[in-house]
Design a protein around this motif. Structure first.
Motif, PDB file in Angstrom:
ATOM      1  N   THR A 322      42.957  24.698  27.304  1.00 14.63           N
ATOM      2  CA  THR A 322      42.132  24.824  28.512  1.00 14.63           C
ATOM      3  C   THR A 322      42.875  24.322  29.741  1.00 14.63           C
ATOM      4  OG1 THR A 322      41.100  22.680  28.022  1.00 14.63           O
ATOM      5  CG2 THR A 322      39.953  24.663  27.244  1.00 14.63           C
ATOM      6  N   ASP A 323      44.182  24.068  29.580  1.00 17.41           N
ATOM      7  CA  ASP A 323      44.981  23.591  30.707  1.00 17.41           C
ATOM      8  C   ASP A 323      46.240  24.429  30.903  1.00 17.41           C
ATOM      9  OD1 ASP A 323      46.514  22.776  28.566  1.00 17.41           O
ATOM     10  OD2 ASP A 323      46.244  20.629  28.916  1.00 17.41           O
ATOM     11  N   GLY A 324      46.114  25.721  30.669  1.00 20.65           N
ATOM     12  CA  GLY A 324      47.207  26.638  30.947  1.00 20.65           C
ATOM     13  C   GLY A 324      48.363  26.585  29.973  1.00 20.65           C
ATOM     14  N   GLY A 325      48.138  26.058  28.779  1.00 22.17           N
ATOM     15  CA  GLY A 325      49.170  26.042  27.756  1.00 22.17           C
ATOM     16  C   GLY A 325      49.910  24.732  27.604  1.00 22.17           C
ATOM     17  N   ARG A 326      49.535  23.714  28.370  1.00 27.64           N
ATOM     18  CA  ARG A 326      50.230  22.424  28.241  1.00 27.64           C
ATOM     19  C   ARG A 326      49.823  21.695  26.973  1.00 27.64           C
ATOM     20  NH1 ARG A 326      49.243  22.963  33.660  1.00 27.64           N
ATOM     21  NH2 ARG A 326      47.250  21.875  33.570  1.00 27.64           N
ATOM     22  N   THR A 327      48.535  21.770  26.622  1.00 27.30           N
ATOM     23  CA  THR A 327      48.073  21.138  25.386  1.00 27.30           C
ATOM     24  C   THR A 327      47.199  22.125  24.616  1.00 27.30           C
ATOM     25  OG1 THR A 327      46.092  20.180  26.435  1.00 27.30           O
ATOM     26  CG2 THR A 327      48.112  18.846  26.430  1.00 27.30           C
ATOM     27  N   TRP A 328      47.295  22.056  23.292  1.00 29.89           N
ATOM     28  CA  TRP A 328      46.539  22.938  22.402  1.00 29.89           C
ATOM     29  C   TRP A 328      45.823  22.108  21.341  1.00 29.89           C
ATOM     30  CZ3 TRP A 328      46.756  28.384  22.896  1.00 29.89           C
ATOM     31  CH2 TRP A 328      47.737  28.866  23.793  1.00 29.89           C
ATOM     32  N   ARG A 329      44.690  22.604  20.875  1.00 24.97           N
ATOM     33  CA  ARG A 329      44.023  21.962  19.747  1.00 24.97           C
ATOM     34  C   ARG A 329      43.408  23.017  18.841  1.00 24.97           C
ATOM     35  NH1 ARG A 329      38.393  20.862  20.386  1.00 24.97           N
ATOM     36  NH2 ARG A 329      37.563  21.523  22.396  1.00 24.97           N
ATOM     37  N   THR A 330      43.411  22.737  17.548  1.00 19.75           N
ATOM     38  CA  THR A 330      42.913  23.679  16.555  1.00 19.75           C
ATOM     39  C   THR A 330      41.396  23.756  16.608  1.00 19.75           C
ATOM     40  OG1 THR A 330      44.800  23.221  15.125  1.00 19.75           O
ATOM     41  CG2 THR A 330      42.884  24.258  14.110  1.00 19.75           C
ATOM     42  N   VAL A 331      40.854  24.979  16.657  1.00 16.77           N
ATOM     43  CA  VAL A 331      39.410  25.173  16.694  1.00 16.77           C
ATOM     44  C   VAL A 331      38.909  25.998  15.512  1.00 16.77           C
ATOM     45  CG1 VAL A 331      39.245  24.917  19.199  1.00 16.77           C
ATOM     46  CG2 VAL A 331      39.661  27.184  18.215  1.00 16.77           C
ATOM     47  N   ASP A 332      39.823  26.493  14.679  1.00 19.49           N
ATOM     48  CA  ASP A 332      39.429  27.267  13.504  1.00 19.49           C
ATOM     49  C   ASP A 332      40.612  27.278  12.538  1.00 19.49           C
ATOM     50  OD1 ASP A 332      37.509  29.287  12.219  1.00 19.49           O
ATOM     51  OD2 ASP A 332      39.381  30.432  12.283  1.00 19.49           O
ATOM     52  N   THR A 333      40.340  27.310  11.248  1.00 27.62           N
ATOM     53  CA  THR A 333      41.413  27.281  10.253  1.00 27.62           C
ATOM     54  C   THR A 333      41.544  28.583   9.477  1.00 27.62           C
ATOM     55  OG1 THR A 333      39.901  26.247   8.657  1.00 27.62           O
ATOM     56  CG2 THR A 333      41.307  24.777   9.972  1.00 27.62           C
ATOM     57  N   GLY A 334      40.877  29.636   9.927  1.00 23.09           N
ATOM     58  CA  GLY A 334      41.016  30.939   9.291  1.00 23.09           C
ATOM     59  C   GLY A 334      42.343  31.597   9.638  1.00 23.09           C
ATOM     60  N   SER A 335      42.797  32.514   8.786  1.00 23.66           N
ATOM     61  CA  SER A 335      44.085  33.175   8.950  1.00 23.66           C
ATOM     62  C   SER A 335      43.964  34.431   9.805  1.00 23.66           C
ATOM     63  CB  SER A 335      44.656  33.547   7.576  1.00 23.66           C
ATOM     64  OG  SER A 335      45.851  34.284   7.706  1.00 23.66           O
ATOM     65  N   TYR A 336      44.725  34.469  10.912  1.00 18.21           N
ATOM     66  CA  TYR A 336      44.802  35.650  11.767  1.00 18.21           C
ATOM     67  C   TYR A 336      46.246  35.821  12.248  1.00 18.21           C
ATOM     68  CZ  TYR A 336      39.744  35.077  11.879  1.00 18.21           C
ATOM     69  OH  TYR A 336      38.433  34.927  11.508  1.00 18.21           O
ATOM     70  N   ASP A 337      46.634  37.060  12.509  1.00 20.86           N
ATOM     71  CA  ASP A 337      47.979  37.359  12.989  1.00 20.86           C
ATOM     72  C   ASP A 337      48.028  37.707  14.465  1.00 20.86           C
ATOM     73  OD1 ASP A 337      49.451  37.124  10.502  1.00 20.86           O
ATOM     74  OD2 ASP A 337      48.426  38.953   9.865  1.00 20.86           O
ATOM     75  N   THR A 338      46.934  38.233  15.001  1.00 22.15           N
ATOM     76  CA  THR A 338      46.949  38.701  16.386  1.00 22.15           C
ATOM     77  C   THR A 338      45.575  38.506  17.018  1.00 22.15           C
ATOM     78  OG1 THR A 338      47.562  40.574  17.811  1.00 22.15           O
ATOM     79  CG2 THR A 338      46.383  41.096  15.774  1.00 22.15           C
ATOM     80  N   VAL A 339      45.542  38.460  18.352  1.00 26.20           N
ATOM     81  CA  VAL A 339      44.311  38.199  19.093  1.00 26.20           C
ATOM     82  C   VAL A 339      44.364  38.965  20.403  1.00 26.20           C
ATOM     83  CG1 VAL A 339      45.296  36.114  20.156  1.00 26.20           C
ATOM     84  CG2 VAL A 339      42.811  36.351  19.982  1.00 26.20           C
ATOM     85  N   ASP A 340      43.190  39.388  20.884  1.00 26.91           N
ATOM     86  CA  ASP A 340      43.114  40.121  22.144  1.00 26.91           C
ATOM     87  C   ASP A 340      41.738  39.890  22.750  1.00 26.91           C
ATOM     88  OD1 ASP A 340      43.943  41.770  24.193  1.00 26.91           O
ATOM     89  OD2 ASP A 340      43.449  43.632  23.155  1.00 26.91           O
ATOM     90  N   CYS A 341      41.681  39.783  24.084  1.00 30.87           N
ATOM     91  CA  CYS A 341      40.419  39.546  24.782  1.00 30.87           C
ATOM     92  C   CYS A 341      40.187  40.644  25.813  1.00 30.87           C
ATOM     93  CB  CYS A 341      40.427  38.187  25.462  1.00 30.87           C
ATOM     94  SG  CYS A 341      40.521  36.785  24.315  1.00 30.87           S
TER      95      CYS A 341
END
Length: 361
Positions: A322-341
């Motif tokens: 939520t800060d432009g890529g400076r910090t990340w946190r895991t919100v789900d543990t399911g397996s995915y290869d790609t994402v699109d919004c």
């Protein structure tokens, strides 16, 4: 992000919408089920397929295309409640790794592989009929990704041929393709190539800017062109390199300046402590994420109407910034290869064993 976006709806409260999207996906990892299934932010859909879907084109909250192994292409028009198999006839032996959709009826799909295994197909009737518009006849070429600037102009990229990445260009929506001259392409590093892992090794933003992600060489690099692939500059990223399994696997640019890079080492037994980087100058410079995702990530997407929120996905989970890529946190543990919004506040993710999920905002 290499996916076509529609215009913002009149009166939409963009800033608020972005915050709502981020909040909806901000589910503590400990609140998820032990199986690593869909968290409240993701809702798995029943595709009826066991293909691995590395190609994903989200059109809207209700409409999306996925493309994957076994020549499989599926399409939904009802938010994933049902999926229609629209695979090209005779494509069973092909490996689709990327798909770009202009709407619910028009799409372009890329099959990867050496020589004639690399092909491009195009449909104008929702997948009822496909036309093979390109078949690679050079045994040295291996095409990885495709992207479009608009409904007519697009590019596809191959691993290096004669020491340089090869670029295909179309000006008629994918009906025909030509190889661009390589005079403006920098030399590739020994062992350098693209990763056909998520359809995001070649992404575009705006009418002319395009970025190409690499790995396998001594450094993991990002190449940028501001003239639709004729001339390129190159920058080193901070992501792991020096091995055929390491590099930048996915890129996302929310405009021509602000970009995200994800990747690492795709081998499950290998750690990826520096799996994300961020750029604020169009990819000329990359900064390592202060708190990167905890493991290898292959796909990344900015959340709509937010200048700072994005998702990254991989076989071990989904991470949110939520800060432009400076910090990340895991919100789900399911397996995915790609994402699109999408423009209307929807996000989709796809991966192994027929897994396709959408956001439940």
């Amino acid at each position: 992000m290499g996916k076509l976006r529609r215009m913002v709806c009149a009166g939409l409260a963009a800033g608020v919408s972005g915050a709502v999207l981020a909040a909806a996906l901000s589910v503590p990892a400990q609140a998820q089920g032990a199986s690593g299934g869909a968290a409240p932010g993701w809702r798995l859909t029943d595709t009826g397929s066991d293909a691995r879907f590395r190609g994903l084109a989200a059109v809207s909250r209700t409409s999306a295309w996925v493309a994957g192994s076994g020549g499989t292409v599926l399409r939904t028009a009802d938010g994933g409640r049902s999926w229609r198999n629209v695979s090209p006839a005779g494509a069973d032996g092909l490996e689709f790794r990327d798909i770009e959709a202009f709407d619910g009826r028009r799409a372009v799909a890329l099959a990867i592989g050496e020589g004639e295994a690399s092909r491009i197909f195009r449909t104008e009737d929702g997948g009822a009929h496909w036309t093979e518009s390109f078949r690679n006849t050079d045994p040295r070429a291996f095409y990885d990704c495709v992207t479009f600037f608009d409904s007519r102009h697009g590019l596809a990229m191959s691993d290096p041929v004669d020491g340089k990445f090869r670029i295909l260009s179309t000006g008629d929506g994918g009906s025909s393709w030509k190889v661009l001259p390589d005079a403006g392409m920098p030399a590739a590093l020994p062992g350098e190539a693209g990763f056909a892992a998520s359809g995001q090794c070649l992404v575009s933003s705006g009418p002319k800017d395009v970025w190409l992600a690499t790995g396998g060489g001594a450094t993991a690099r990002v190449l940028h062109s501001a003239d639709r692939g004729l001339n390129w500059t190159v920058a080193e990223s901070t992501l792991p390199a020096g091995d055929p399994a390491r590099g930048v696997f996915g890129l996302a640019f929310r405009d021509r300046q602000h970009g995200l890079a994800v990747g690492g080492d795709y081998r499950p037994e290998q750690a990826s402590p520096q799996a994300a980087a961020v750029s604020g100058d169009g990819g000329r410079d990359w900064r390592q994420a202060k708190t990167p995702p905890s493991a290898y990530r292959s796909g990344v997407a900015w959340l709509p109407y937010s200048g700072s929120a994005a998702l990254a996905v991989g076989p071990t989970g989904t991470d949110l910034t939520t800060d432009g890529g400076r910090t990340w946190r895991t919100v789900d543990t399911g397996s995915y290869d790609t994402v699109d919004c999408t423009w209307d506040l929807g996000c989709w993710a796809a991966g192994e064993q027929g897994r396709v999920a959408r956001s439940a905002f």
